[in-house]
Each structure stands twice: as structure tokens, then as C-alpha cells.
Motif scaffolding. Structure first.
Motif, PDB file in Angstrom:
ATOM      1  N   ALA A  78       0.886  -1.167   0.000  1.00  0.00           N
ATOM      2  CA  ALA A  78       0.000   0.000   0.000  1.00  0.00           C
ATOM      3  C   ALA A  78       0.917   1.207   0.000  1.00  0.00           C
ATOM      4  O   ALA A  78       1.996   1.165   0.585  1.00  0.00           O
ATOM      5  N   VAL A  79       0.492   2.261  -0.705  1.00  0.00           N
ATOM      6  CA  VAL A  79       1.382   3.398  -0.917  1.00  0.00           C
ATOM      7  C   VAL A  79       0.890   4.629  -0.162  1.00  0.00           C
ATOM      8  O   VAL A  79      -0.305   4.934  -0.162  1.00  0.00           O
ATOM      9  N   PHE A  81       1.469   8.448  -0.633  1.00  0.00           N
ATOM     10  CA  PHE A  81       2.033   9.327  -1.659  1.00  0.00           C
ATOM     11  C   PHE A  81       2.428  10.674  -1.069  1.00  0.00           C
ATOM     12  O   PHE A  81       1.842  11.139  -0.096  1.00  0.00           O
ATOM     13  N   ALA A 147      -3.395   3.489   4.263  1.00  0.00           N
ATOM     14  CA  ALA A 147      -2.490   2.444   3.770  1.00  0.00           C
ATOM     15  C   ALA A 147      -2.406   1.297   4.776  1.00  0.00           C
ATOM     16  O   ALA A 147      -2.480   0.129   4.399  1.00  0.00           O
TER      17      ALA A 147
ATOM     18  N   VAL B 168      -2.968  10.563  -9.660  1.00  0.00           N
ATOM     19  CA  VAL B 168      -2.463  10.017  -8.396  1.00  0.00           C
ATOM     20  C   VAL B 168      -3.606   9.387  -7.586  1.00  0.00           C
ATOM     21  O   VAL B 168      -3.402   8.419  -6.855  1.00  0.00           O
ATOM     22  N   SER B 175      -3.575   0.954  -5.940  1.00  0.00           N
ATOM     23  CA  SER B 175      -2.727   0.382  -4.893  1.00  0.00           C
ATOM     24  C   SER B 175      -3.566  -0.119  -3.725  1.00  0.00           C
ATOM     25  O   SER B 175      -3.117  -0.932  -2.933  1.00  0.00           O
ATOM     26  N   LEU B 176      -4.802   0.365  -3.607  1.00  0.00           N
ATOM     27  CA  LEU B 176      -5.686  -0.133  -2.546  1.00  0.00           C
ATOM     28  C   LEU B 176      -6.572  -1.271  -3.043  1.00  0.00           C
ATOM     29  O   LEU B 176      -7.498  -1.695  -2.360  1.00  0.00           O
TER      30      LEU B 176
END
Lengths: 260, 269
Positions: A78-79, A81, A147, B168, B175-176
Motif C-alpha cells: 500500500a502506498v 504518496f 495504507a 495520483v 494500490s488499494l
């Protein structure tokens, strides 16, 4: 669990046939529960590396392997940002709920998870606020909670505090360090800030610029939990100096190039 | 800090940006409008202009009252609203869907964009005769012309909204763990909402314009029909009342869309 970054290279092609080699033969591994920091001057491709590990960008060659993952229900990464990347139409709570929602967890479990991480990052009482009502530091806390709520094997953080002012940044570093003590997640952390790298990392990988290559991986042998005061420690300063020694010439180079 | 209160002399620094502060002059707006109507009334009463060309505001109001009593005006408003409702709502839904398709899928974009670019500039009223030929002179051709007029600003706005969705945020959703379909629903659609509303606001103005135009060409009821027949019969007060109804409808529509927007986009500052 161990994440292995194996001979990763990345070359970008621009529209006119030109090529930029961003990363060359990166070999790194992220051990279980390890806080690995990648530090380097601007233009060293460190964010590119993170995006490749996150599966948000294809590598030109090489691969990223997650070794020894027992069950597949948890996401690999998980990112967090740099730009926070919060959904502006979702409240704090619903931003944090996003991952559990996508994983199809039962409603009650989702709520418990979300509340746990909201409490963990110190946002209790702000559940119903929208992102635009929060300060930068608070937004990044939401992003960290979001995240973590997805329970990834590896938490990826892409210069998470560089959009914050210096004071907020110091506070957030301290809090992240405490959160790490509580969760002991594996973390891959990207930054250009040397202080931050030494303060947070178990190991610090120093990248050279264009093409980005691993110059040295420095184990940071400082006791945990770490607190702000550790930044005055001679050992801390020695590490910082060592890293700066690797980076300073290249940082100057980068500066000169940007000035062109 | 006893110095603070001492008498001093010299040049005091003034706020040079005071003129930049914009205030609301509500009372002034109201007074000016009333004055305008007052002067208008006076000009007609004094016989400076023939009521045949410019009826007095009071005469228009009285005519409106009579038309409301007889129910005549409601028949016309009802007919126009009915056409606007169907044309506008169908086009809003279809336009939004097409806009999302064009914005998200490159295949759809390659096929759709040239078609839209070449049909968009056609004044929609020019297609009405063709639509009458196809769909008959009744309601369908009118609804279709309104729909066409609303469709294009919807598609173009929604498309722009989808294309401008913050990459983004899409990365964050990926990413989730979101699939492409989920991303359209949970990221693209809410990102495009402000532009969807911009399209609706443009569209409703066009709908009003086209309904009147279509009713002037062929209809037996509707505001446009009423205005045209009043002009033919030199019933200027009736004509003017029709025009005021259009002004009011326009105001009501944009007010409604504003309310709906605030309801749908609570995160907007």
C-alpha cells in the motif's frame, strides 16, 4: 516474508525517441519488519523504484519478488504518496475504509479496522471531516491510516513528508517512528532528506543519480524506539555525514543541471 | 506598552488595497430593478410609447393573472416543461455515460471523438426538419432536438472531467486494490461530478432555447407557440408575459441545479 528487488532497471523513452536511464541494476532486499530507507539526490529514480515495487510502473528489466507469503488475501503493498492522494469526496473515515471495502471485508470488521487506525494516527474526532478541512500533516496521517488499514505486507512511502513544513515534518517523523514501533510493518521509505533517513531507517540505501544505482547500503545501528533527541547523538551525525559524503557532489551536479 | 497611546504626528500607512474588497449591495440591486420598472411604467402611462409596442409592466402582470385564472398559461408551461424534462433528462444520462466511455477507453475515444467533433458544430435547430421527417411533427421530434442540444455539452464536459481526473488518485485506488470497473465508479465518476454539473448548467440553457425554437416551428401548445401566436395577433402583453415566464423558468432551473450540486458535492469548498 522478504521482498527482493532483483536487478531492476528502468529506461524512460520520451516522444522524440530520446532515452533516459533512470535505474540500473538495482538489487535490494527488504527483510520482514524492516524499515528500509532509500535516499538519494533528486533525479536518482528513487520514486520510480517505489512505483515499480508498487506495481504502478513496469520495469524495463528485472523483477520484484515477495518471498514466503503464506496467504494471498492480504495485498502486497500500500502506498503513501507525497501528494497525500486522499479522495476529496470521502470523509477521513471513508478514506480509511477504502481498502477494506475493496477487499470485501464485512461491514462491522471494516469499521473496527478503520477506527483502530484512525486512533493510531491520532485523528480520533476527525472521522467525519473532509480532506480539504484538514492541515497537511493531518492529511498525511489519514493517508498513512488508509495504507495501514489495508494491512499490506510492505508499506511503501514516497517522500511522504516533503510537502509539509519543517516543524510539521519533525513531528510527523516522530509519530511515524512511534507508529512503526506499534505495527512493526515492513516499510520501504523514499526520501531525499538525510536526517529523516537516519532517524527512521534500520538500513539506508544510498542511490546515485542518473542512472540510479545502489552506492552503499548502510545499517543504522541506533537503539529503538528513537526520539527526536537522537539527532544530537554523535553516532547519528556520523551516519548523516557518511550519507552526505555520498550524495553531496551529485546533489551539486543536480543543482547545476536544474539551473541550465 | 505605554507608548502606544502617545499622540504622534506623521504620515500614517493606509490600506491601499481597500478598493479590492468586494461587498454585496443587495438593497441597491433591488432599488435599481424597481426603479427600472417604475420608469418603464411611467413612460407608457405618459403615452411616450404605444402600449402596442411596449406594454406597461402592470399590464403584463394583469394579463398574466388572467391567463393564470383561465389556466391557459399552465397548459403552455406544462407542454414546454414536459418536452424539456424528457429531452434534458435522457440527454443528461446518455451524455454522461458516453462522456465516461470516451474519457476512459481509448478505443471509444478514437471512434467517438471525430463523430462528436463533426456533429457538435451543427446548429441543432437545423436538424429539426430532418427529425420531423423521421419522428413526425409531434412530441418526439421536439424532445429529440432538445436531447441533441443537451447531449453535446454533457458529453464534452464529462469527457473533460474524466480526462482531468487526478492520476495520483487513480494510482491510490489501484494500490488499494480497485479493479478498473470499481475505479470508474469510485474515482472517475466522483472526480467528474463538478464537470457533470457544469454540463447540466450549460445544457438547461440550451434546452430552454431549443424548446422555444421548436415550438415556434410546429406546435399547438407551449411557451414558444404562445409567444409566436401572440405576436401574430399583435397581443404584445401576452407576448411579453411569455418572455417573462422564460426568464423565470431559466432562473428556477439554474437554482434547482445549484441546489442539487450542493447536495451531490458536499466536499466542495
Amino acid at each position: 516474508m522478504r521482498v527482493v528487488i532483483e536487478k531492476i532497471s528502468k529506461t524512460f523513452e520520451d516522444g522524440s525517441g530520446g532515452q533516459t536511464e533512470a535505474l540500473r541494476d538495482i538489487n535490494l532486499s527488504n527483510e520482514e519488519n524492516e524499515f528500509l530507507v532509500v535516499v538519494g539526490p533528486s533525479g536518482c529514480g528513487k520514486s520510480t523504484l517505489l512505483n515499480i515495487v508498487a506495481g504502478l510502473l513496469p520495469a524495463t528489466s528485472g523483477r520484484v519478488i515477495f518471498e514466503g507469503i503464506p496467504d494471498t488475501s492480504r495485498p502486497h503493498t500500500a502506498v503513501v504518496f507525497q501528494e497525500f492522494a486522499l479522495f476529496p469526496w470521502r470523509t477521513v473515515e471513508r478514506n480509511v475504509l477504502y481498502g477494506p471495502e475493496e477487499r470485501g471485508l464485512p461491514r462491522k470488521e471494516r469499521r473496527e479496522i478503520a477506527q483502530y487506525y484512525i486512533d493510531l494516527v491520532g485523528l480520533t474526532g476527525f472521522e467525519k471531516k473532509y480532506p480539504h478541512q484538514l492541515s497537511g500533516g493531518m492529511k498525511q496521517r489519514v493517508s498513512i491510516a488508509r495504507a495501514l488499514a489495508n494491512d499490506p505486507w510492505l508499506l511503501l512511502m514516497d517522500e511522504p513528508f516533503s510537502a509539509l513544513d519543517a516543524q510539521t515534518r519533525t513531528i510527523m517523523q516522530d509519530e511515524l517512528s512511534q507508529i512503526y514501533e506499534k505495527t512493526h510493518k515492513s516499510v520501504l521509505y523514499i526520501t531525499h532528506n538525510i536526517q529523516e533517513a537516519v532517524f527512521l531507517g534500520d538500513r539506508v540505501a544510498v542511490l546515485s543519480r542518473r542512472p540510479g544505482r545502489v552506492r552503499e547500503v548502510i545499517p543504522i545501528d541506533l537503539p529503538r524506539p528513537r526520539q527526536e533527541q537522537i539527532a544530537m547523538d554523535p553516532q547519528f551525525l556520523a551516519y548523516a555525514d557518511q550519507i552526505w559524503g555520498h550524495i553531496r557532489d551529485q546533489a551539486k551536479e543536480a543543482l547545476a543541471e536544474e539551473g541550465l | 506598552m505605554s507608548e502606544d497611546c502617545q499622540a504622534r504626528s506623521g504620515a500614517v500607512v493606509q490600506d491601499k488595497t481597500a478598493f479590492m474588497v468586494r461587498r454585496e449591495h443587495r438593497l441597491l440591486s433591488l432599488i435599481f430593478i424597481l426603479a427600472l420598472f417604475g420608469v418603464w411604467e411611467l413612460i407608457v402611462r405618459l403615452g411616450l410609447v404605444s402600449p402596442l409596442f411596449l406594454p406597461a409592466p402592470s399590464a403584463i402582470l394583469i394579463t398574466g393573472y388572467k391567463m393564470a385564472l383561465s389556466g391557459e398559461i399552465f397548459r403552455h408551461i406544462g407542454a414546454s416543461l414536459w418536452r424539456i424534462f424528457w429531452g434534458f433528462s435522457c440527454a443528461a444520462v446518455i451524455g454522461t455515460l458516453v462522456g465516461i466511455l470516451l474519457g476512459f477507453f481509448s478505443v471509444a475515444e478514437s471512434i467517438g471523438n471525430p463523430i462528436i467533433a463533426s456533429t457538435y458544430p451543427i446548429p441543432k435547430i437545423a436538424i429539426l426538419p430532418l427529425l420531423i421527417l423521421w419522428l413526425g411533427i409531434g412530441e418526439y421530434s421536439k424532445i429529440a432536438v432538445i436531447g441533441l442540444g443537451v447531449f453535446f455539452p454533457m458529453v464534452i464536459n464529462v469527457y473533460t472531467g474524466v480526462r482531468n481526473a487526478d492520476p495520483v488518485l487513480i494510482k491510490a485506488a489501484v494500490s488499494l486494490g480497485s479493479s478498473r470497473r470499481r475505479i470508474i465508479l469510485k474515482v472517475i465518476l466522483p472526480s467528474a461530478l463538478p464537470m457533470i454539473f457544469a454540463g447540466l448548467k450549460l445544457g438547461i440553457g440550451i434546452a430552454l432555447l431549443l424548446v422555444v425554437a421548436a415550438e415556434m416551428i410546429a406546435a399547438d401548445a407551449g411557451i414558444g407557440f404562445m409567444i409566436l401566436t401572440s405576436a401574430d395577433l399583435m397581443q404584445t402583453t401576452k407576448l411579453m408575459f411569455g418572455i417573462s415566464i422564460l426568464s423565470m423558468l431559466g432562473l428556477i432551473f439554474s437554482w434547482l441545479i445549484d441546489r442539487l450540486e450542493r447536495l451531490c458535492i458536499p466536499w466542495k469548498e
